[in-house]
Design a protein around this motif. Structure first.
Motif, short mmCIF file in Angstrom:
data_model
loop_
_atom_site.label_atom_id
_atom_site.label_comp_id
_atom_site.label_asym_id
_atom_site.label_seq_id
_atom_site.Cartn_x
_atom_site.Cartn_y
_atom_site.Cartn_z
N UNK A 40 0.97 -1.05 -0.05
CA UNK A 40 0.03 -0.02 -0.12
C UNK A 40 0.93 1.31 0.00
N UNK A 95 1.99 1.64 -3.38
CA UNK A 95 1.70 1.71 -4.66
C UNK A 95 0.92 4.04 -4.07
N UNK A 145 3.73 5.46 -5.59
CA UNK A 145 3.72 5.80 -7.07
C UNK A 145 3.10 6.09 -7.71
N UNK A 146 1.31 7.17 -6.85
CA UNK A 146 0.42 7.15 -7.51
C UNK A 146 1.35 9.38 -6.96
N UNK A 172 -7.24 9.05 -14.42
CA UNK A 172 -6.82 7.96 -13.38
C UNK A 172 -6.14 8.48 -12.29
N UNK A 202 -7.53 9.36 -9.39
CA UNK A 202 -9.07 8.20 -8.85
C UNK A 202 -8.20 7.78 -7.40
N UNK A 203 -6.75 7.42 -7.74
CA UNK A 203 -6.19 7.12 -6.41
C UNK A 203 -5.32 7.63 -5.59
N UNK A 252 -4.46 10.42 -2.08
CA UNK A 252 -5.40 10.59 -1.39
C UNK A 252 -4.98 11.81 -0.81
N UNK A 299 -8.72 11.66 -2.44
CA UNK A 299 -9.36 11.65 -3.82
C UNK A 299 -10.04 13.33 -4.14
N UNK A 343 -1.18 12.58 -18.48
CA UNK A 343 -1.50 12.23 -17.43
C UNK A 343 -0.42 11.53 -16.32
#
Lengths: 229, 364
Positions: free
Chosen positions: A79, A82, A85-86, A110, A113-114, A116, A118, A160
Protein backbone atom coordinates in the motif's frame (compact mmCIF):
# COMPACT_ATOMS: atom_id res chain seq x y z
CA UNK A 1 22.97 9.64 1.70
CA UNK A 2 22.94 13.05 0.13
CA UNK A 3 19.86 15.10 0.83
CA UNK A 4 20.16 16.62 -2.63
CA UNK A 5 19.54 13.27 -4.27
CA UNK A 6 15.87 12.77 -4.91
CA UNK A 7 16.39 9.12 -5.95
CA UNK A 8 19.38 7.08 -4.89
CA UNK A 9 19.80 3.52 -6.11
CA UNK A 10 22.81 1.65 -4.71
CA UNK A 11 24.15 -1.59 -6.15
CA UNK A 12 20.73 -2.71 -7.25
CA UNK A 13 20.28 -6.09 -8.80
CA UNK A 14 17.17 -7.47 -10.47
CA UNK A 15 16.94 -11.11 -11.45
CA UNK A 16 14.08 -12.74 -13.35
CA UNK A 17 13.33 -16.46 -13.48
CA UNK A 18 14.96 -19.34 -11.66
CA UNK A 19 17.46 -22.12 -12.37
CA UNK A 20 18.80 -22.23 -15.91
CA UNK A 21 16.22 -19.69 -17.08
CA UNK A 22 17.53 -17.03 -14.74
CA UNK A 23 18.12 -13.61 -16.28
CA UNK A 24 20.19 -11.04 -14.40
CA UNK A 25 18.66 -7.87 -15.81
CA UNK A 26 20.54 -5.46 -13.51
CA UNK A 27 23.90 -6.23 -11.91
CA UNK A 28 24.96 -3.81 -9.21
CA UNK A 29 23.68 -0.58 -10.75
CA UNK A 30 24.01 2.65 -8.77
CA UNK A 31 22.15 5.73 -9.95
CA UNK A 32 21.30 9.05 -8.37
CA UNK A 33 18.79 11.60 -9.57
CA UNK A 34 18.91 15.22 -8.44
CA UNK A 35 15.96 17.64 -8.33
CA UNK A 36 15.15 19.37 -11.62
CA UNK A 37 17.60 17.51 -13.84
CA UNK A 38 16.97 15.54 -17.01
CA UNK A 39 18.89 12.28 -17.27
CA UNK A 40 19.04 10.11 -20.37
CA UNK A 41 19.40 6.34 -20.04
CA UNK A 42 20.95 4.85 -23.14
CA UNK A 43 21.90 1.41 -24.32
CA UNK A 44 20.97 -1.33 -26.75
CA UNK A 45 17.71 -3.24 -26.46
CA UNK A 46 17.76 -5.70 -23.57
CA UNK A 47 20.54 -3.88 -21.68
CA UNK A 48 18.24 -3.22 -18.69
CA UNK A 49 16.98 0.33 -19.31
CA UNK A 50 13.30 -0.49 -18.81
CA UNK A 51 14.08 -2.72 -15.84
CA UNK A 52 16.03 0.10 -14.18
CA UNK A 53 13.16 2.53 -14.86
CA UNK A 54 10.67 0.07 -13.37
CA UNK A 55 12.87 -0.63 -10.37
CA UNK A 56 13.29 3.08 -9.62
CA UNK A 57 9.55 3.62 -10.21
CA UNK A 58 8.66 0.96 -7.59
CA UNK A 59 7.14 -1.29 -10.22
CA UNK A 60 9.57 -4.13 -9.53
CA UNK A 61 11.05 -5.74 -6.45
CA UNK A 62 14.82 -5.55 -6.12
CA UNK A 63 16.75 -8.79 -5.84
CA UNK A 64 19.56 -6.95 -4.05
CA UNK A 65 20.74 -3.43 -3.31
CA UNK A 66 18.92 -0.47 -1.86
CA UNK A 67 16.73 2.28 -3.12
CA UNK A 68 15.99 5.61 -1.44
CA UNK A 69 13.14 7.81 -2.59
CA UNK A 70 13.04 11.44 -1.45
CA UNK A 71 15.73 10.69 1.14
CA UNK A 72 13.93 7.71 2.72
CA UNK A 73 14.32 3.99 2.04
CA UNK A 74 11.76 2.76 -0.47
CA UNK A 75 8.85 1.20 1.41
CA UNK A 76 8.21 -2.52 1.24
CA UNK A 77 4.51 -2.55 2.07
CA UNK A 78 2.35 -2.79 -1.05
CA UNK A 79 0.00 0.00 0.00
CA UNK A 80 2.87 2.40 0.79
CA UNK A 81 4.55 1.62 -2.54
CA UNK A 82 1.24 2.15 -4.35
CA UNK A 83 0.78 5.51 -2.62
CA UNK A 84 4.30 6.58 -3.55
CA UNK A 85 3.82 5.51 -7.17
CA UNK A 86 0.75 7.70 -7.25
CA UNK A 87 2.15 10.82 -5.59
CA UNK A 88 5.89 10.83 -6.33
CA UNK A 89 6.21 9.43 -9.85
CA UNK A 90 4.77 10.05 -13.28
CA UNK A 91 5.16 7.38 -15.98
CA UNK A 92 5.35 7.74 -19.76
CA UNK A 93 5.60 4.61 -21.91
CA UNK A 94 6.58 3.97 -25.50
CA UNK A 95 3.23 2.35 -26.34
CA UNK A 96 1.38 5.15 -24.49
CA UNK A 97 -0.46 2.82 -22.09
CA UNK A 98 -3.78 4.57 -22.60
CA UNK A 99 -7.27 3.15 -22.07
CA UNK A 100 -8.69 3.25 -25.59
CA UNK A 101 -12.38 3.40 -24.71
CA UNK A 102 -11.94 6.44 -22.46
CA UNK A 103 -11.63 10.10 -23.42
CA UNK A 104 -8.35 11.97 -23.11
CA UNK A 105 -9.64 13.68 -19.97
CA UNK A 106 -10.76 10.39 -18.38
CA UNK A 107 -7.36 8.83 -19.11
CA UNK A 108 -5.57 11.75 -17.49
CA UNK A 109 -7.89 11.48 -14.48
CA UNK A 110 -6.81 7.90 -13.63
CA UNK A 111 -3.99 8.90 -11.21
CA UNK A 112 -6.40 11.29 -9.44
CA UNK A 113 -8.80 8.41 -8.79
CA UNK A 114 -6.19 6.75 -6.59
CA UNK A 115 -4.79 9.93 -5.01
CA UNK A 116 -5.17 10.37 -1.27
CA UNK A 117 -7.15 12.36 -0.54
CA UNK A 118 -9.11 11.90 -3.72
CA UNK A 119 -9.95 15.30 -5.25
CA UNK A 120 -13.60 16.13 -5.90
CA UNK A 121 -15.12 15.96 -9.37
CA UNK A 122 -14.70 19.70 -10.06
CA UNK A 123 -11.07 19.65 -8.92
CA UNK A 124 -10.35 16.56 -10.99
CA UNK A 125 -11.82 18.28 -14.04
CA UNK A 126 -9.74 21.37 -13.37
CA UNK A 127 -6.50 19.35 -12.90
CA UNK A 128 -7.01 17.24 -16.02
CA UNK A 129 -7.89 20.30 -18.12
CA UNK A 130 -4.76 22.06 -16.88
CA UNK A 131 -2.53 19.03 -17.59
CA UNK A 132 -3.93 18.57 -21.08
CA UNK A 133 -3.58 22.31 -21.76
CA UNK A 134 0.09 22.09 -20.69
CA UNK A 135 0.72 19.55 -23.43
CA UNK A 136 -1.33 21.48 -26.01
CA UNK A 137 -4.39 19.23 -26.09
CA UNK A 138 -7.03 21.56 -24.65
CA UNK A 139 -9.07 21.09 -27.84
CA UNK A 140 -9.23 17.30 -27.39
CA UNK A 141 -10.45 16.94 -23.81
CA UNK A 142 -13.49 14.84 -24.66
CA UNK A 143 -12.01 12.95 -27.61
CA UNK A 144 -11.55 9.22 -27.27
CA UNK A 145 -7.85 8.43 -27.26
CA UNK A 146 -8.41 5.74 -29.89
CA UNK A 147 -9.36 8.60 -32.26
CA UNK A 148 -6.15 10.59 -31.62
CA UNK A 149 -2.88 10.48 -33.57
CA UNK A 150 0.28 8.87 -32.15
CA UNK A 151 1.76 12.22 -31.10
CA UNK A 152 -1.50 13.30 -29.48
CA UNK A 153 -1.72 10.02 -27.59
CA UNK A 154 1.79 10.45 -26.25
CA UNK A 155 0.84 13.97 -25.14
CA UNK A 156 -2.15 12.50 -23.29
CA UNK A 157 0.23 10.02 -21.62
CA UNK A 158 2.51 12.90 -20.60
CA UNK A 159 -0.45 14.89 -19.29
CA UNK A 160 -1.44 11.85 -17.23
CA UNK A 161 2.11 11.59 -15.86
CA UNK A 162 1.96 15.26 -14.84
CA UNK A 163 -1.55 15.51 -13.42
CA UNK A 164 -0.52 14.58 -9.86
CA UNK A 165 2.40 17.04 -10.05
CA UNK A 166 5.03 14.31 -9.52
CA UNK A 167 8.56 14.90 -8.33
CA UNK A 168 10.05 12.47 -10.85
CA UNK A 169 8.82 11.64 -14.35
CA UNK A 170 10.03 8.30 -15.76
CA UNK A 171 9.72 8.18 -19.54
CA UNK A 172 10.49 4.85 -21.20
CA UNK A 173 11.24 5.35 -24.92
CA UNK A 174 8.70 8.19 -25.15
CA UNK A 175 9.58 8.99 -28.78
CA UNK A 176 10.19 5.40 -29.91
CA UNK A 177 6.83 4.98 -31.65
CA UNK A 178 6.73 8.44 -33.23
CA UNK A 179 8.00 10.03 -36.46
CA UNK A 180 10.88 12.47 -36.07
CA UNK A 181 8.82 15.68 -36.29
CA UNK A 182 6.35 14.45 -33.67
CA UNK A 183 9.25 13.12 -31.57
CA UNK A 184 10.74 16.61 -31.57
CA UNK A 185 7.45 18.08 -30.30
CA UNK A 186 7.22 15.44 -27.56
CA UNK A 187 10.83 16.13 -26.52
CA UNK A 188 9.99 19.83 -26.17
CA UNK A 189 6.98 18.95 -23.97
CA UNK A 190 9.10 16.63 -21.81
CA UNK A 191 11.88 19.18 -21.35
CA UNK A 192 9.16 21.63 -20.33
CA UNK A 193 8.43 19.25 -17.44
CA UNK A 194 12.07 19.52 -16.36
CA UNK A 195 11.93 23.30 -16.70
CA UNK A 196 8.99 23.39 -14.28
CA UNK A 197 11.18 21.71 -11.64
CA UNK A 198 10.44 18.00 -11.98
CA UNK A 199 13.22 15.45 -12.38
CA UNK A 200 13.18 13.60 -15.67
CA UNK A 201 14.64 10.14 -16.37
CA UNK A 202 14.30 9.14 -20.02
CA UNK A 203 15.21 5.75 -21.45
CA UNK A 204 15.98 6.35 -25.12
CA UNK A 205 17.71 5.25 -28.27
CA UNK A 206 17.27 8.71 -29.77
CA UNK A 207 20.53 10.70 -29.78
CA UNK A 208 18.61 14.00 -30.01
CA UNK A 209 16.80 13.19 -26.78
CA UNK A 210 20.05 12.19 -25.05
CA UNK A 211 21.77 15.35 -26.26
CA UNK A 212 18.99 17.52 -24.83
CA UNK A 213 19.39 16.00 -21.34
CA UNK A 214 21.70 17.25 -18.59
CA UNK A 215 23.34 13.88 -18.02
CA UNK A 216 23.62 10.56 -19.79
CA UNK A 217 23.97 7.06 -18.34
CA UNK A 218 24.97 4.25 -20.68
CA UNK A 219 23.94 0.72 -19.78
CA UNK A 220 25.23 -2.53 -21.22
CA UNK A 221 24.30 -6.04 -20.11
CA UNK A 222 22.74 -4.79 -16.91
CA UNK A 223 25.75 -2.75 -15.83
CA UNK A 224 26.56 0.95 -16.11
CA UNK A 225 29.03 1.29 -18.94
CA UNK A 226 29.61 5.05 -18.81
CA UNK A 227 28.17 8.27 -17.46
CA UNK A 228 28.54 11.72 -18.90
CA UNK A 229 27.54 15.26 -17.97
CA UNK B 1 -11.30 3.13 1.05
CA UNK B 2 -14.86 1.73 1.12
CA UNK B 3 -15.96 4.26 -1.48
CA UNK B 4 -12.95 3.35 -3.64
CA UNK B 5 -13.74 -0.37 -3.37
CA UNK B 6 -17.40 0.19 -4.22
CA UNK B 7 -16.35 2.32 -7.20
CA UNK B 8 -14.03 -0.46 -8.39
CA UNK B 9 -16.81 -2.98 -7.85
CA UNK B 10 -19.06 -0.87 -10.08
CA UNK B 11 -16.28 -0.59 -12.67
CA UNK B 12 -15.92 -4.39 -12.65
CA UNK B 13 -19.66 -4.79 -13.18
CA UNK B 14 -19.34 -2.24 -15.98
CA UNK B 15 -16.60 -4.36 -17.59
CA UNK B 16 -19.04 -7.30 -17.57
CA UNK B 17 -21.90 -5.22 -18.94
CA UNK B 18 -19.72 -4.00 -21.83
CA UNK B 19 -19.86 -7.64 -22.96
CA UNK B 20 -23.61 -7.81 -22.36
CA UNK B 21 -24.71 -10.14 -25.18
CA UNK B 22 -22.39 -12.90 -23.96
CA UNK B 23 -23.01 -12.09 -20.30
CA UNK B 24 -26.80 -12.23 -20.74
CA UNK B 25 -26.53 -15.56 -22.57
CA UNK B 26 -24.24 -17.05 -19.96
CA UNK B 27 -26.13 -15.82 -16.92
CA UNK B 28 -29.47 -17.04 -18.29
CA UNK B 29 -27.90 -20.44 -19.06
CA UNK B 30 -26.31 -20.60 -15.60
CA UNK B 31 -29.60 -19.56 -13.97
CA UNK B 32 -31.58 -22.29 -15.73
CA UNK B 33 -28.89 -24.84 -14.86
CA UNK B 34 -28.74 -23.72 -11.22
CA UNK B 35 -32.53 -23.83 -10.73
CA UNK B 36 -32.67 -27.21 -12.46
CA UNK B 37 -29.87 -28.42 -10.21
CA UNK B 38 -31.77 -27.26 -7.10
CA UNK B 39 -35.10 -28.76 -8.14
CA UNK B 40 -33.61 -32.10 -9.16
CA UNK B 41 -31.61 -32.21 -5.94
CA UNK B 42 -34.91 -31.63 -4.13
CA UNK B 43 -36.38 -34.62 -5.96
CA UNK B 44 -33.37 -36.73 -4.99
CA UNK B 45 -33.63 -35.66 -1.35
CA UNK B 46 -37.39 -36.31 -1.33
CA UNK B 47 -36.98 -39.75 -2.87
CA UNK B 48 -34.25 -40.53 -0.36
CA UNK B 49 -36.50 -39.42 2.52
CA UNK B 50 -39.42 -41.48 1.22
CA UNK B 51 -37.16 -44.50 0.92
CA UNK B 52 -35.96 -43.82 4.49
CA UNK B 53 -39.52 -43.50 5.80
CA UNK B 54 -40.78 -46.56 3.98
CA UNK B 55 -37.83 -48.53 5.31
CA UNK B 56 -38.61 -47.21 8.80
CA UNK B 57 -42.28 -48.21 8.48
CA UNK B 58 -41.05 -51.68 7.72
CA UNK B 59 -41.78 -54.35 5.22
CA UNK B 60 -45.01 -55.28 7.00
CA UNK B 61 -46.76 -51.96 6.43
CA UNK B 62 -49.10 -51.62 3.47
CA UNK B 63 -49.99 -48.44 1.60
CA UNK B 64 -52.44 -48.01 -1.27
CA UNK B 65 -52.30 -46.41 -4.70
CA UNK B 66 -55.69 -45.15 -5.95
CA UNK B 67 -57.01 -45.66 -9.50
CA UNK B 68 -60.15 -44.18 -10.95
CA UNK B 69 -62.48 -45.64 -13.54
CA UNK B 70 -62.28 -43.43 -16.59
CA UNK B 71 -65.85 -44.38 -17.55
CA UNK B 72 -67.24 -43.08 -14.28
CA UNK B 73 -68.24 -39.40 -14.45
CA UNK B 74 -68.94 -38.96 -10.75
CA UNK B 75 -66.28 -39.01 -8.00
CA UNK B 76 -66.39 -42.18 -5.86
CA UNK B 77 -68.38 -41.89 -2.66
CA UNK B 78 -67.53 -44.29 0.14
CA UNK B 79 -70.39 -46.00 1.91
CA UNK B 80 -70.85 -47.76 5.20
CA UNK B 81 -68.65 -50.80 4.77
CA UNK B 82 -65.68 -49.03 3.28
CA UNK B 83 -65.84 -46.30 5.94
CA UNK B 84 -66.19 -48.88 8.68
CA UNK B 85 -63.09 -50.72 7.47
CA UNK B 86 -61.22 -47.42 7.16
CA UNK B 87 -62.20 -46.55 10.73
CA UNK B 88 -61.08 -49.96 11.91
CA UNK B 89 -57.79 -49.51 10.09
CA UNK B 90 -56.82 -46.35 11.96
CA UNK B 91 -58.25 -47.30 15.33
CA UNK B 92 -56.41 -49.30 17.93
CA UNK B 93 -52.94 -48.66 16.60
CA UNK B 94 -53.34 -50.85 13.50
CA UNK B 95 -52.54 -48.06 11.11
CA UNK B 96 -53.00 -44.39 10.33
CA UNK B 97 -54.29 -42.13 7.62
CA UNK B 98 -53.91 -38.51 6.58
CA UNK B 99 -55.74 -35.97 4.45
CA UNK B 100 -53.29 -33.54 2.93
CA UNK B 101 -55.17 -31.77 0.16
CA UNK B 102 -58.95 -32.25 0.27
CA UNK B 103 -59.96 -30.68 3.58
CA UNK B 104 -63.09 -28.58 3.84
CA UNK B 105 -63.26 -27.16 7.36
CA UNK B 106 -66.66 -26.21 8.68
CA UNK B 107 -65.40 -22.98 10.06
CA UNK B 108 -61.94 -21.59 10.02
CA UNK B 109 -61.56 -17.87 10.33
CA UNK B 110 -57.98 -17.83 9.18
CA UNK B 111 -56.59 -18.90 5.83
CA UNK B 112 -54.07 -21.71 6.60
CA UNK B 113 -54.96 -25.08 5.24
CA UNK B 114 -55.62 -28.02 7.49
CA UNK B 115 -53.94 -31.39 7.42
CA UNK B 116 -55.96 -34.15 9.01
CA UNK B 117 -54.40 -37.06 10.83
CA UNK B 118 -56.19 -40.21 12.01
CA UNK B 119 -54.55 -42.77 14.27
CA UNK B 120 -51.75 -42.45 16.80
CA UNK B 121 -49.41 -44.49 14.60
CA UNK B 122 -49.14 -41.36 12.41
CA UNK B 123 -46.32 -40.32 14.74
CA UNK B 124 -43.95 -42.49 12.63
CA UNK B 125 -44.53 -40.15 9.68
CA UNK B 126 -44.57 -36.84 11.60
CA UNK B 127 -41.36 -35.12 12.66
CA UNK B 128 -43.13 -33.86 15.83
CA UNK B 129 -45.11 -35.99 18.32
CA UNK B 130 -48.77 -36.13 17.43
CA UNK B 131 -51.01 -34.29 19.91
CA UNK B 132 -53.44 -36.02 22.27
CA UNK B 133 -56.21 -36.51 23.31
CA UNK B 134 -58.22 -36.20 20.13
CA UNK B 135 -59.58 -33.95 18.80
CA UNK B 136 -56.65 -31.54 18.97
CA UNK B 137 -54.73 -29.27 16.63
CA UNK B 138 -51.12 -28.12 16.27
CA UNK B 139 -50.40 -24.93 14.32
CA UNK B 140 -47.30 -24.69 12.10
CA UNK B 141 -44.41 -22.53 13.28
CA UNK B 142 -44.94 -19.84 10.62
CA UNK B 143 -48.59 -19.28 11.46
CA UNK B 144 -49.79 -16.38 13.55
CA UNK B 145 -53.27 -17.29 14.72
CA UNK B 146 -55.84 -15.25 16.51
CA UNK B 147 -56.54 -17.13 19.78
CA UNK B 148 -60.20 -16.25 19.45
CA UNK B 149 -60.51 -17.99 16.08
CA UNK B 150 -62.67 -21.10 16.48
CA UNK B 151 -61.52 -24.26 14.70
CA UNK B 152 -64.29 -26.63 13.79
CA UNK B 153 -63.84 -29.77 11.73
CA UNK B 154 -66.52 -32.34 10.92
CA UNK B 155 -68.81 -30.77 13.48
CA UNK B 156 -66.22 -31.01 16.22
CA UNK B 157 -64.77 -28.02 18.02
CA UNK B 158 -61.03 -28.62 18.00
CA UNK B 159 -58.86 -27.06 20.73
CA UNK B 160 -55.53 -25.65 19.59
CA UNK B 161 -52.60 -27.36 21.29
CA UNK B 162 -48.87 -26.71 21.36
CA UNK B 163 -47.41 -25.42 18.10
CA UNK B 164 -45.17 -27.47 15.85
CA UNK B 165 -41.42 -26.84 15.74
CA UNK B 166 -40.08 -24.79 12.80
CA UNK B 167 -39.36 -27.03 9.82
CA UNK B 168 -41.78 -29.72 11.00
CA UNK B 169 -42.76 -32.17 8.26
CA UNK B 170 -45.04 -35.06 7.43
CA UNK B 171 -43.61 -37.79 5.26
CA UNK B 172 -46.24 -39.42 3.11
CA UNK B 173 -45.37 -42.71 1.35
CA UNK B 174 -46.75 -41.28 -1.91
CA UNK B 175 -46.56 -37.47 -1.68
CA UNK B 176 -43.13 -37.27 -0.08
CA UNK B 177 -42.16 -34.54 2.36
CA UNK B 178 -44.89 -32.07 3.29
CA UNK B 179 -43.90 -28.89 5.12
CA UNK B 180 -46.12 -28.18 8.12
CA UNK B 181 -44.83 -24.65 8.82
CA UNK B 182 -47.92 -23.03 7.29
CA UNK B 183 -50.48 -25.70 8.09
CA UNK B 184 -52.58 -26.74 11.05
CA UNK B 185 -52.28 -30.44 11.86
CA UNK B 186 -55.62 -31.68 13.19
CA UNK B 187 -55.61 -35.03 14.96
CA UNK B 188 -59.14 -36.44 14.84
CA UNK B 189 -60.72 -39.55 16.33
CA UNK B 190 -61.55 -42.26 13.82
CA UNK B 191 -65.27 -41.81 14.42
CA UNK B 192 -65.21 -38.43 12.70
CA UNK B 193 -64.36 -40.08 9.37
CA UNK B 194 -68.05 -40.71 8.69
CA UNK B 195 -68.86 -37.00 9.09
CA UNK B 196 -66.33 -35.82 6.54
CA UNK B 197 -66.90 -34.59 3.03
CA UNK B 198 -66.90 -37.50 0.46
CA UNK B 199 -63.77 -36.18 -1.25
CA UNK B 200 -61.97 -35.99 2.11
CA UNK B 201 -63.09 -39.51 2.95
CA UNK B 202 -61.78 -40.71 -0.40
CA UNK B 203 -58.32 -39.20 0.25
CA UNK B 204 -58.28 -40.62 3.78
CA UNK B 205 -58.97 -44.09 2.32
CA UNK B 206 -56.26 -43.69 -0.34
CA UNK B 207 -53.68 -42.55 2.23
CA UNK B 208 -54.39 -45.33 4.70
CA UNK B 209 -51.26 -47.09 5.91
CA UNK B 210 -51.85 -50.42 7.65
CA UNK B 211 -49.19 -51.80 9.97
CA UNK B 212 -48.80 -55.59 10.03
CA UNK B 213 -52.23 -56.28 8.48
CA UNK B 214 -53.44 -59.76 7.65
CA UNK B 215 -54.04 -60.60 4.02
CA UNK B 216 -57.87 -60.81 4.52
CA UNK B 217 -57.86 -57.36 6.21
CA UNK B 218 -56.20 -55.80 3.17
CA UNK B 219 -58.37 -57.67 0.70
CA UNK B 220 -61.56 -56.74 2.54
CA UNK B 221 -60.66 -53.07 2.59
CA UNK B 222 -59.75 -53.07 -1.11
CA UNK B 223 -62.96 -54.91 -1.97
CA UNK B 224 -65.11 -52.54 0.09
CA UNK B 225 -63.59 -49.49 -1.59
CA UNK B 226 -63.85 -51.07 -5.04
CA UNK B 227 -67.55 -51.54 -4.41
CA UNK B 228 -67.76 -47.77 -4.06
CA UNK B 229 -65.76 -47.19 -7.28
CA UNK B 230 -62.48 -46.39 -5.51
CA UNK B 231 -59.90 -48.84 -6.81
CA UNK B 232 -56.91 -49.23 -4.50
CA UNK B 233 -53.77 -51.16 -5.28
CA UNK B 234 -52.04 -52.34 -2.09
CA UNK B 235 -48.26 -52.40 -1.99
CA UNK B 236 -45.81 -53.12 0.81
CA UNK B 237 -44.38 -49.84 2.09
CA UNK B 238 -41.04 -51.54 2.49
CA UNK B 239 -40.93 -52.24 -1.25
CA UNK B 240 -38.75 -49.37 -2.42
CA UNK B 241 -37.72 -50.74 -5.80
CA UNK B 242 -39.82 -48.24 -7.77
CA UNK B 243 -38.51 -45.35 -5.65
CA UNK B 244 -34.97 -46.60 -6.03
CA UNK B 245 -35.32 -46.53 -9.81
CA UNK B 246 -36.88 -43.04 -9.62
CA UNK B 247 -33.96 -41.94 -7.44
CA UNK B 248 -31.47 -43.27 -9.99
CA UNK B 249 -33.32 -41.35 -12.73
CA UNK B 250 -33.22 -38.20 -10.60
CA UNK B 251 -29.50 -38.67 -9.91
CA UNK B 252 -28.83 -38.94 -13.65
CA UNK B 253 -30.81 -35.74 -14.23
CA UNK B 254 -28.90 -34.11 -11.38
CA UNK B 255 -25.59 -35.08 -12.97
CA UNK B 256 -26.81 -33.64 -16.29
CA UNK B 257 -27.83 -30.35 -14.70
CA UNK B 258 -24.51 -30.12 -12.83
CA UNK B 259 -22.70 -30.73 -16.15
CA UNK B 260 -24.89 -28.05 -17.76
CA UNK B 261 -23.93 -25.60 -15.02
CA UNK B 262 -20.24 -26.53 -15.31
CA UNK B 263 -20.46 -25.86 -19.03
CA UNK B 264 -21.82 -22.38 -18.33
CA UNK B 265 -19.10 -21.91 -15.71
CA UNK B 266 -16.39 -22.95 -18.17
CA UNK B 267 -17.73 -20.39 -20.64
CA UNK B 268 -17.65 -17.79 -17.86
CA UNK B 269 -13.99 -18.64 -17.20
CA UNK B 270 -13.28 -18.17 -20.90
CA UNK B 271 -15.08 -14.84 -20.83
CA UNK B 272 -13.03 -13.83 -17.79
CA UNK B 273 -9.77 -14.70 -19.55
CA UNK B 274 -10.87 -12.59 -22.49
CA UNK B 275 -11.87 -9.74 -20.18
CA UNK B 276 -8.48 -9.80 -18.42
CA UNK B 277 -6.70 -9.73 -21.79
CA UNK B 278 -8.71 -6.80 -23.10
CA UNK B 279 -8.57 -4.93 -19.78
CA UNK B 280 -4.83 -5.56 -19.33
CA UNK B 281 -3.77 -2.03 -20.28
CA UNK B 282 -6.45 -0.56 -18.05
CA UNK B 283 -5.31 -2.74 -15.12
CA UNK B 284 -1.63 -2.00 -15.77
CA UNK B 285 -2.26 1.75 -15.79
CA UNK B 286 -4.31 1.61 -12.63
CA UNK B 287 -1.83 -0.53 -10.72
CA UNK B 288 0.97 1.74 -11.91
CA UNK B 289 -0.87 4.77 -10.56
CA UNK B 290 -1.68 3.35 -7.16
CA UNK B 291 -4.40 0.68 -7.38
CA UNK B 292 -3.47 -1.97 -4.81
CA UNK B 293 -4.18 -5.71 -5.21
CA UNK B 294 -7.16 -5.25 -2.89
CA UNK B 295 -8.60 -2.60 -5.19
CA UNK B 296 -8.11 -4.84 -8.24
CA UNK B 297 -9.71 -7.71 -6.34
CA UNK B 298 -12.80 -5.57 -5.76
CA UNK B 299 -12.93 -4.75 -9.46
CA UNK B 300 -13.09 -8.47 -10.30
CA UNK B 301 -15.57 -9.04 -7.50
CA UNK B 302 -17.89 -6.60 -9.29
CA UNK B 303 -17.32 -8.47 -12.54
CA UNK B 304 -18.17 -11.81 -10.91
CA UNK B 305 -21.22 -10.36 -9.15
CA UNK B 306 -22.57 -9.22 -12.51
CA UNK B 307 -22.15 -12.77 -13.80
CA UNK B 308 -23.58 -14.56 -10.78
CA UNK B 309 -26.33 -12.14 -9.73
CA UNK B 310 -29.01 -13.63 -11.97
CA UNK B 311 -28.40 -17.31 -11.08
CA UNK B 312 -28.37 -16.45 -7.37
CA UNK B 313 -31.48 -14.28 -7.67
CA UNK B 314 -33.27 -17.04 -9.61
CA UNK B 315 -32.54 -19.52 -6.82
CA UNK B 316 -33.67 -17.09 -4.13
CA UNK B 317 -36.93 -16.36 -5.98
CA UNK B 318 -37.71 -20.06 -6.52
CA UNK B 319 -36.87 -20.74 -2.88
CA UNK B 320 -39.24 -18.00 -1.71
CA UNK B 321 -42.14 -19.52 -3.66
CA UNK B 322 -42.31 -22.65 -1.49
CA UNK B 323 -41.35 -23.11 2.14
CA UNK B 324 -40.83 -26.87 1.98
CA UNK B 325 -37.66 -27.39 4.06
CA UNK B 326 -36.20 -30.01 1.71
CA UNK B 327 -36.71 -27.67 -1.26
CA UNK B 328 -35.02 -24.84 0.60
CA UNK B 329 -32.15 -27.14 1.54
CA UNK B 330 -31.73 -28.27 -2.08
CA UNK B 331 -31.86 -24.72 -3.40
CA UNK B 332 -29.44 -23.68 -0.65
CA UNK B 333 -26.97 -26.27 -1.90
CA UNK B 334 -27.47 -25.08 -5.47
CA UNK B 335 -26.81 -21.51 -4.29
CA UNK B 336 -23.63 -22.71 -2.59
CA UNK B 337 -22.51 -24.28 -5.89
CA UNK B 338 -23.21 -20.98 -7.70
CA UNK B 339 -21.29 -19.00 -5.07
CA UNK B 340 -18.43 -21.50 -5.26
CA UNK B 341 -18.43 -21.11 -9.04
CA UNK B 342 -18.30 -17.34 -8.59
CA UNK B 343 -15.33 -17.66 -6.24
CA UNK B 344 -13.64 -19.85 -8.87
CA UNK B 345 -14.18 -17.24 -11.59
CA UNK B 346 -12.89 -14.54 -9.24
CA UNK B 347 -9.73 -16.56 -8.40
CA UNK B 348 -9.15 -17.17 -12.10
CA UNK B 349 -9.48 -13.44 -12.81
CA UNK B 350 -7.04 -12.61 -10.02
CA UNK B 351 -4.52 -15.15 -11.26
CA UNK B 352 -4.79 -13.97 -14.86
CA UNK B 353 -4.48 -10.36 -13.74
CA UNK B 354 -1.32 -11.18 -11.81
CA UNK B 355 0.13 -12.63 -15.00
CA UNK B 356 -1.06 -9.74 -17.15
CA UNK B 357 0.32 -6.97 -14.97
CA UNK B 358 3.48 -8.67 -13.71
CA UNK B 359 6.06 -6.15 -12.69
CA UNK B 360 3.67 -3.23 -12.47
CA UNK B 361 3.84 -2.89 -8.77
CA UNK B 362 0.60 -4.65 -7.92
CA UNK B 363 2.67 -7.69 -7.18
CA UNK B 364 5.63 -6.05 -5.45
Amino acid sequence: MSTTNIVEASDIEVTFGTGRAVVRALRGVSVTLRPGEAVALRGPSGCGKSTLMRAIGLRLSLTAGSLAIGGSPAPTARSSRARLRNSFFGYVEQEFGLIGRLSAQANVAVPLEYARPRPGAAQRRECTTRALTQVGLHAHLGDRVSELSGGERQRVAIARALVNEPTVVLADEPTGALDSATAGDILTVLLGVRDRGATLLIATHDERVAAACDRTIDLLDGRIQATSG
Amino acid sequence: MIVLCLRECGAGAGAALRRWPIVVGLTVTASVAAVMMGLVLFTVLTEATIIGTRTQLGSHAVAFTPFYRTSSSAAPVLHTEALARLQRGVAGGDGYSTVIYNVKPNAVATAPSLLLVFGERASVALSDPVCAPTPCAQPGASLVLDPMDPLSVAGLSVPMGQGLRPGATLIDPAAGVISLDRRIVVHLPSQTLVHLDPLTQQEAAARLVLIDPTQPEVEDFVRACAADDLLLLPSPVGDISSFRSATVDALVTLAASVAFFLLALAAMLGLTDDAVRSEAVDLRVRTTYGATPVVVAWRWAGFVMALMALPTAALVVVSSLDDTPALRTALGWATAVVVLGGVGVWCRAQWQTARAVTGVGALV
